[in-house]
Design a protein around this motif. Structure first.
Motif, PDB file in Angstrom:
ATOM      1  N   GLN A  13     -36.898 -43.287  27.762  1.00 14.37           N
ATOM      2  CA  GLN A  13     -37.433 -44.331  28.932  1.00 14.37           C
ATOM      3  C   GLN A  13     -39.073 -43.547  29.106  1.00 14.37           C
ATOM      4  O   GLN A  13     -39.849 -44.243  29.253  1.00 14.37           O
ATOM      5  N   ILE A  14     -39.071 -42.368  28.754  1.00 11.13           N
ATOM      6  CA  ILE A  14     -40.434 -41.761  29.281  1.00 11.13           C
ATOM      7  C   ILE A  14     -40.959 -41.203  27.995  1.00 11.13           C
ATOM      8  O   ILE A  14     -41.850 -40.199  28.019  1.00 11.13           O
ATOM      9  N   GLY A  15     -40.809 -41.291  26.957  1.00 18.05           N
ATOM     10  CA  GLY A  15     -41.562 -41.080  25.645  1.00 18.05           C
ATOM     11  C   GLY A  15     -41.148 -39.700  25.231  1.00 18.05           C
ATOM     12  O   GLY A  15     -42.262 -38.989  24.918  1.00 18.05           O
ATOM     13  N   ILE A  16     -39.982 -39.227  25.397  1.00 19.95           N
ATOM     14  CA  ILE A  16     -39.762 -37.736  25.009  1.00 19.95           C
ATOM     15  C   ILE A  16     -38.831 -37.744  23.797  1.00 19.95           C
ATOM     16  O   ILE A  16     -37.919 -38.515  23.836  1.00 19.95           O
ATOM     17  N   GLY A  17     -39.243 -36.831  22.797  1.00 20.50           N
ATOM     18  CA  GLY A  17     -38.331 -36.620  21.741  1.00 20.50           C
ATOM     19  C   GLY A  17     -37.929 -35.259  21.968  1.00 20.50           C
ATOM     20  O   GLY A  17     -38.430 -34.340  22.513  1.00 20.50           O
ATOM     21  N   GLN A  18     -36.515 -35.194  21.905  1.00 18.45           N
ATOM     22  CA  GLN A  18     -35.566 -34.162  22.377  1.00 18.45           C
ATOM     23  C   GLN A  18     -34.911 -33.409  21.312  1.00 18.45           C
ATOM     24  O   GLN A  18     -34.251 -34.054  20.390  1.00 18.45           O
ATOM     25  N   SER A  19     -34.998 -31.903  21.436  1.00 16.52           N
ATOM     26  CA  SER A  19     -34.008 -31.217  20.318  1.00 16.52           C
ATOM     27  C   SER A  19     -33.294 -30.065  21.003  1.00 16.52           C
ATOM     28  O   SER A  19     -33.707 -29.592  21.837  1.00 16.52           O
ATOM     29  N   MET A  20     -32.094 -30.286  20.895  1.00 14.19           N
ATOM     30  CA  MET A  20     -31.083 -29.455  21.566  1.00 14.19           C
ATOM     31  C   MET A  20     -30.167 -28.526  20.535  1.00 14.19           C
ATOM     32  O   MET A  20     -29.914 -29.053  19.383  1.00 14.19           O
ATOM     33  N   THR A  21     -30.092 -27.041  20.799  1.00 14.01           N
ATOM     34  CA  THR A  21     -29.420 -26.462  19.668  1.00 14.01           C
ATOM     35  C   THR A  21     -28.605 -25.505  20.179  1.00 14.01           C
ATOM     36  O   THR A  21     -28.661 -24.916  21.430  1.00 14.01           O
ATOM     37  N   THR A  22     -27.473 -24.963  19.323  1.00 19.69           N
ATOM     38  CA  THR A  22     -26.493 -24.335  19.928  1.00 19.69           C
ATOM     39  C   THR A  22     -25.826 -23.651  18.585  1.00 19.69           C
ATOM     40  O   THR A  22     -26.209 -23.997  17.410  1.00 19.69           O
TER      41      THR A  22
END
Length: 518
Positions: A378-387
């Motif tokens: 909704q607010i223009g974020i590309g997101q990366s999550m790592t584990t």
């Protein structure tokens, strides 16, 4: 002088080829060469080297023999292990420009030391060139500090005696509200109130190691709202919130349904005890002071938490969650200014590394992370999550938390799978569909490194830098990441050991001069 032999129908292909060359007859050459004496036939043919380019770069070869097998849109990561073709990939480009994924997010799973953070750092460099601002709101190992500084970004270091975060500070939301008017301003302030009360509730859950009740959260929300009406001449602190709860104005008493002073005291006593540990306890220097550094959204930002010992899980979890909330609030404020035409629109790349630390830091944090990660599209974020593995997500004590954590992977637009042991394949296959060959690849990449018998030194792990890129139910793309010389030193996570890599000058690298970001 001999006679020319007669051609018979029983002549072999090889004989015809040889005689054809001697007597002028048409030669017959197979797909692997000419058979027979004087011929040349190979039993194995190497695949030709594949080169890729645009019609502008290799216009002399147009029309091309075949089209590109993998997308050429996004940050160049490395080469396809099967075809040798270059793979360009990042969650923002594949969502915004290519339309290959429905959610601009990615999740990376791999054993330690195989290059998970390297993938994120490469994307930060490539996206920075395109004008995308990267945020690392909680670098627990300091792995992004050198890169962000080399890109000319902002590095904020937090820890005991190294900075503070005020969870009640309006921050960039307050600054944005001052520039807005009417309904837009009121809505942003209401959003800021809700975020701050949610943040304090999360901190309470961490310090008491138990979830906050719904009644307590309602009282907190009302107290934060009342603090906004008090002119303190500065942002309110947690100590001000405690003082307000002790005072017990009529609006707060009404929230507790208390008829007497004693009933009100008993109703707010557990909440006050938890808040006092933030005001007077070991966390006071971090959370009961004014915010020492504000995020800047015109350049890459990394919040370095490497000075916090891993043994201090309460402090680490509280700071991590606060940093994440601050980053989302700052982006939300920018988004509101953009909608009002008061700021240029930017996209952001949010890197949430070492996810397992926040999930294990306290009760109820899975819900908080779940709320934060649903805002990206909704607010223009590309997101990366790592584990490191699916066990980090599925080993939580609460079944509801395990289901929500598993959803972090399921909702990701793309998944990067590095080397993982075979014991995880069944659990992983329930989240990300894998073929038998894909499972074999992932297990092969998890094999420990061997010793070079000539040098006696440990060789690199076979799976270092290798990942299987999965987008939905499509077949995975196996890729070997490749780094430029300038990136190698910035990606050295063994800098405290004797085998650290150094550049020739021994000084810090500047990517703007080396061209690595180009």
């Amino acid at each position: 002088m001999g006679r020319r032999p007669k051609k018979t129908g029983e002549e072999t292909e090889a004989g015809l080829a040889v005689r054809g060359r001697n007597w002028g007859l048409p030669a017959r050459i197979g797909a692997r060469g000419m058979r027979g004496a004087g011929g040349g036939r190979t039993s194995y043919l190497d695949l030709p080297t594949e080169y890729r380019g645009t019609s502008r770069q290799v216009c002399g070869l147009w029309p091309f023999v075949v089209g590109a097998g993998t997308p050429m849109m996004g940050v160049p990561l490395g080469r396809n292990l099967v075809t040798g073709a270059t793979l360009c990939c990042d969650p923002i480009s594949w969502f915004e420009r290519a339309g290959l994924i429905a959610n601009p997010s990615m999740f990376t799973l791999a054993k330690p030391g195989l290059g998970k953070s390297t993938i994120n750092r490469r994307m930060i460099v490539g996206l920075d060139f395109r004008g995308t601002v990267s945020l690392v709101p909680g670098d627990t190992k300091g792995e992004y500090t050198d890169l962000i500084r080399a890109l000319g970004g902002q590095v904020i270091q937090l820890g005991r005696g190294m900075g503070s975060l005020n969870p009640l500070d309006l921050g960039e939301m307050g600054a944005a509200a001052d520039r807005l008017t009417g309904t837009a301003r009121r809505r942003l302030l209401d959003e800021a109130t809700g975020r701050r009360s949610t943040m304090v509730a999360a901190l309470v859950s961490i310090v008491r190691k138990a979830p906050i009740t719904g009644d307590e959260e309602a009282v907190l929300g009302k107290a934060v709202e009342l603090l906004d009406d008090v002119d303190l001449g500065r942002p309110a602190l947690l100590a001000d919130l405690v003082a307000l709860l002790k005072q017990g104005p009529d609006a707060l008493r009404a929230m507790t349904l208390a008829d007497t002073e004693e009933q009100y005291r008993q109703a707010v006593k557990p909440l006050l005890k938890s808040l006092m540990s933030l005001v007077e306890g070991t966390l006071a220097s971090t959370f009961n002071r004014q915010t020492s550094h504000r995020l800047s959204l015109d350049r890459p930002v990394s919040i370095d938490l490497s000075s916090i010992p891993a043994s201090e899980k309460t402090l680490e979890g509280a700071v991590l969650l606060t940093c994440w909330a601050e980053a989302f609030a700052t982006i939300e404020a920018h988004d509101r200014l953009t909608d009002a035409g008061l700021a240029p629109r930017r996209n952001f790349f949010l890197v949430l590394d070492e996810l397992w630390r926040i999930l294990r830091a306290g009760v109820g944090l899975v819900d908080r992370v779940d709320e934060l990660t649903r805002l990206n599209r909704q607010i223009g974020i590309g997101q990366s999550m790592t584990t490191h593995s699916t066990e980090d997500l599925l080993s939580l004590p609460n079944p509801e938390d395990r289901a929500k954590a598993k959803g972090f992977v399921e909702r990701s637009g793309m998944v990067f799978l590095g080397g993982l042991p075979s014991v995880e394949m069944d659990a992983l296959n329930k989240i990300v569909p894998l073929s038998s060959r894909e499972r074999e690849l992932i297990v092969e990449w998890s094999i420990p490194p061997s010793i070079d018998i000539k040098t006696g030194q440990e060789m690199p792990p076979p799976g270092r830098g290798k990942f299987l890129v999965k987008a939905g139910a499509n077949a995975g793309i196996p890729v070997q990441t490749a780094l430029t010389p300038a990136e190698i030193r910035l990606n050295d996570t063994n800098q405290k050991w004797a085998n650290r890599i150094a550049d020739e000058t021994g000084g810090p690298l500047d990517l703007s001069k080396t061209g690595a970001g180009r």
